[in-house]
Design an enzyme around this catalytic site. Structure first.
Site, PDB file in Angstrom:
ATOM      1  CB  CYS A  95      -0.945   0.012   1.186  1.00 38.39           C
ATOM      2  SG  CYS A  95      -2.114  -1.346   1.145  1.00 38.39           S
ATOM      3  CG  HIS A 126      -3.069   3.388   1.844  1.00 34.77           C
ATOM      4  ND1 HIS A 126      -3.581   2.936   0.647  1.00 34.77           N
ATOM      5  CD2 HIS A 126      -3.169   2.351   2.723  1.00 34.77           C
ATOM      6  CE1 HIS A 126      -3.963   1.685   0.798  1.00 34.77           C
ATOM      7  NE2 HIS A 126      -3.738   1.302   2.035  1.00 34.77           N
ATOM      8  CG  ASN A 158      -6.547  -0.842   0.855  1.00 32.63           C
ATOM      9  OD1 ASN A 158      -5.819  -0.473  -0.063  1.00 32.63           O
ATOM     10  ND2 ASN A 158      -6.080  -1.294   2.004  1.00 32.63           N
TER      11      ASN A 158
HETATM   12  N1  ACO Z   1     -19.207  -7.974   8.732  1.00 37.25           N
HETATM   13  C1  ACO Z   1     -19.752  -8.154   9.953  1.00 37.25           C
HETATM   14  N2  ACO Z   1     -19.007  -8.430  11.056  1.00 37.25           N
HETATM   15  C2  ACO Z   1     -17.677  -8.504  10.890  1.00 37.25           C
HETATM   16  C3  ACO Z   1     -17.067  -8.327   9.648  1.00 37.25           C
HETATM   17  C4  ACO Z   1     -17.882  -8.052   8.548  1.00 37.25           C
HETATM   18  N3  ACO Z   1     -17.386  -7.841   7.296  1.00 37.25           N
HETATM   19  N4  ACO Z   1     -15.728  -8.457   9.798  1.00 37.25           N
HETATM   20  C5  ACO Z   1     -15.519  -8.719  11.095  1.00 37.25           C
HETATM   21  N5  ACO Z   1     -16.700  -8.765  11.752  1.00 37.25           N
HETATM   22  C6  ACO Z   1     -16.940  -9.004  13.175  1.00 37.25           C
HETATM   23  C7  ACO Z   1     -15.836  -9.855  13.792  1.00 37.25           C
HETATM   24  O1  ACO Z   1     -16.098 -11.239  13.616  1.00 37.25           O
HETATM   25  C8  ACO Z   1     -15.941  -9.460  15.248  1.00 37.25           C
HETATM   26  O2  ACO Z   1     -17.011 -10.140  15.844  1.00 37.25           O
HETATM   27  P1  ACO Z   1     -16.902 -10.702  17.352  1.00 37.25           P
HETATM   28  O3  ACO Z   1     -16.701  -9.472  18.198  1.00 37.25           O
HETATM   29  O4  ACO Z   1     -18.205 -11.391  17.552  1.00 37.25           O
HETATM   30  O5  ACO Z   1     -15.705 -11.591  17.345  1.00 37.25           O
HETATM   31  C9  ACO Z   1     -16.319  -7.970  15.173  1.00 37.25           C
HETATM   32  O6  ACO Z   1     -16.874  -7.770  13.865  1.00 37.25           O
HETATM   33  C10 ACO Z   1     -15.142  -7.036  15.336  1.00 37.25           C
HETATM   34  O7  ACO Z   1     -14.053  -7.505  14.515  1.00 37.25           O
HETATM   35  P2  ACO Z   1     -12.679  -6.755  14.443  1.00 37.25           P
HETATM   36  O8  ACO Z   1     -11.720  -7.534  13.640  1.00 37.25           O
HETATM   37  O9  ACO Z   1     -12.310  -6.405  15.864  1.00 37.25           O
HETATM   38  O10 ACO Z   1     -13.100  -5.440  13.652  1.00 37.25           O
HETATM   39  P3  ACO Z   1     -12.331  -4.096  13.526  1.00 37.25           P
HETATM   40  O11 ACO Z   1     -13.166  -3.010  14.030  1.00 37.25           O
HETATM   41  O12 ACO Z   1     -10.901  -4.210  14.018  1.00 37.25           O
HETATM   42  O13 ACO Z   1     -12.262  -3.917  11.938  1.00 37.25           O
HETATM   43  C11 ACO Z   1     -10.777  -4.133  10.060  1.00 37.25           C
HETATM   44  C12 ACO Z   1     -11.561  -4.872  11.154  1.00 37.25           C
HETATM   45  C13 ACO Z   1     -11.791  -3.409   9.199  1.00 37.25           C
HETATM   46  C14 ACO Z   1     -10.016  -5.158   9.244  1.00 37.25           C
HETATM   47  C15 ACO Z   1      -9.819  -3.131  10.712  1.00 37.25           C
HETATM   48  O14 ACO Z   1      -9.088  -3.774  11.722  1.00 37.25           O
HETATM   49  C16 ACO Z   1      -8.882  -2.489   9.724  1.00 37.25           C
HETATM   50  O15 ACO Z   1      -9.263  -1.691   8.894  1.00 37.25           O
HETATM   51  N6  ACO Z   1      -7.571  -2.797   9.799  1.00 37.25           N
HETATM   52  C17 ACO Z   1      -6.546  -2.169   8.951  1.00 37.25           C
HETATM   53  C18 ACO Z   1      -6.474  -2.793   7.600  1.00 37.25           C
HETATM   54  C19 ACO Z   1      -5.309  -2.198   6.824  1.00 37.25           C
HETATM   55  O16 ACO Z   1      -4.986  -1.032   6.990  1.00 37.25           O
HETATM   56  N7  ACO Z   1      -4.601  -2.975   6.012  1.00 37.25           N
HETATM   57  C20 ACO Z   1      -3.308  -2.498   5.543  1.00 37.25           C
HETATM   58  C21 ACO Z   1      -3.229  -2.146   4.188  1.00 37.25           C
HETATM   59  S1  ACO Z   1      -3.284  -3.507   3.127  1.00 37.25           S
HETATM   60  C22 ACO Z   1      -1.801  -3.582   2.164  1.00 37.25           C
HETATM   61  O17 ACO Z   1      -0.774  -3.078   2.500  1.00 37.25           O
HETATM   62  C23 ACO Z   1      -1.889  -4.433   0.943  1.00 37.25           C
END
Ligand code: ACO
Length: 327
Positions: free
Chosen positions: A113, A254, A284
């Site tokens: 990214c 980004h 993304n």
């Molecule tokens: N729909 C519904 N529920 C979901 C979904 C979904 N799509 N995805 C996760 N959940 C649920 C989980 O199962 C969890 O449920 P539980 O509490 O019953 O276990 C709950 O939602 C919370 O899950 P988290 O993983 O804690 O959700 P979070 O708020 O952390 O969001 C996310 C996850 C969106 C992935 C976030 O952590 C994020 O954006 N991270 C950064 C990603 C990023 O920047 N990537 C780097 C770039 S990529 C590159 O370099 C190629």
């Protein structure tokens, strides 16, 4: 002194839209969860027979047309991507060939990214040194090829598309790329990777069954690192160049998660409305997000505007780059 200025920008996204409602139909998720947790409403998906070379070629063709540039004037093309058409050869050389850049050579740069940021800084060094006069820098991805649509936490984030700029030499000291800070932490490979298909894990029936050909990420861990990485890199560039918030007309981040963007702005005490944001439409697109933002906001940019580009991604890689818009 020679500086590198951006003299043209464009973007390309495929037509097919994958909305949150479409995702609701194929996995256990909801539009409400995706919108509130990420800010994403839809993303674009490339057709199966086209990939990064196609995106990059469309970008080069449009840049040449928009800027009235002859193909022979381009010296070099850097394509930032982690989803190139093939593992080998690179996409940049195919892009040069397919868009008729007869005098140019190219290479791909993989910093996930952060790729566009790393490529822009690399290209600017070739220009500052006087080696090349006109370079095209592209950030383009087909991330959908690596999505496991059974993994609802990761697959909802990514889309396809990209953008690019013409970077050229200028002796006007005001405009162009001023400074950049690029960082890396290789221990991050555990938390964000596509293992399958590389030389350590060539594609086999076993690696396929283990779903190693899909992008894996530990989203929670990356979330916190991304916020810290981006605001610390911006802070370093600002301190080094005696910049205040008022000197930065736009932050161009980004686009990984809307909550990451608002948190970066908050840490810097920077107005959120000056943070470029098109995550709702494209999600993304990895190395594609920053040039897609520049393309979409081009009409709002004024000559002399201070732009702070920042990214965080696989590697881990991250950084910030300050430039003054040249047109
Ligand atoms: N729909 C519904 N529920 C979901 C979904 C979904 N799509 N995805 C996760 N959940 C649920 C989980 O199962 C969890 O449920 P539980 O509490 O019953 O276990 C709950 O939602 C919370 O899950 P988290 O993983 O804690 O959700 P979070 O708020 O952390 O969001 C996310 C996850 C969106 C992935 C976030 O952590 C994020 O954006 N991270 C950064 C990603 C990023 O920047 N990537 C780097 C770039 S990529 C590159 O370099 C190629």
């Amino acid at each position: 002194m020679i500086k590198a200025i951006i003299s043209a920008v464009t973007g390309y996204v495929p037509e097919e839209v994958l909305s949150n409602q479409d995702l609701e139909r194929i996995m256990d998720t909801s539009n409400e969860w995706i919108t509130t947790r990420t800010g994403i409403k839809e993303r674009r998906i490339m057709p199966s027979d086209k990939a990064v070379t196609y995106i990059g070629t469309r970008i080069v063709q449009d840049l040449l047309k928009k800027s009235n540039t002859n193909p022979e004037e381009i010296d070099m093309v850097i394509c930032a991507t982690c989803s190139g058409d093939f593992i080998m050869p690179d996409s940049a050389n195919s892009i040069c060939y397919q868009s008729g850049l007869t005098e140019a050579f190219g290479f791909d740069l993989n910093a996930a990214c952060s790729g566009f940021l790393f490529a822009l800084h690399t290209a600017s060094q070739f220009i500052r040194s006087g080696t090349y006069q006109k370079v095209i820098v592209i950030g383009a991805e087909k991330m959908s090829a690596y999505m496991n649509y059974e993994d609802r936490t990761t697959s909802i984030l990514f889309g396809d598309g990209g953008g690019g700029v013409i970077l050229e030499a200028s002796t006007d000291s005001i405009y162009g790329i001023v400074d950049a800070v690029l960082k890396g932490d290789g221990s991050g490979y555990r938390y964000l990777n596509i293992r399958g298909g590389g030389s350590l894990h060539p594609l086999t029936e076993e690696s396929f069954a283990a779903k190693e050909h899909y992008l894996y990420q530990d989203g929670k861990r990356i979330f916190k690192r991304a916020i810290r990485g981006m605001y610390e890199a911006i802070d370093e560039v600002m301190k080094r160049n005696q910049l205040e918030n008022d000197d930065v007309d736009w932050i161009v981040p980004h686009q990984a998660n809307d909550r990451i963007l608002s948190s970066v702005a908050e840490h810097l005490n920077y107005p959120y409305e000056k943070v470029m944001n098109n995550i709702a439409k494209f999600g993304n697109t990895s190395a594609g997000t920053i040039p897609l933002c520049l393309w979409e906001y081009e009409d709002q940019l004024k000559k002399g505007d201070g732009l702070m580009l920042t990214a965080f991604g696989g590697g881990f890689t991250w950084g910030a780059l300050f430039l003054r818009w040249a047109y």
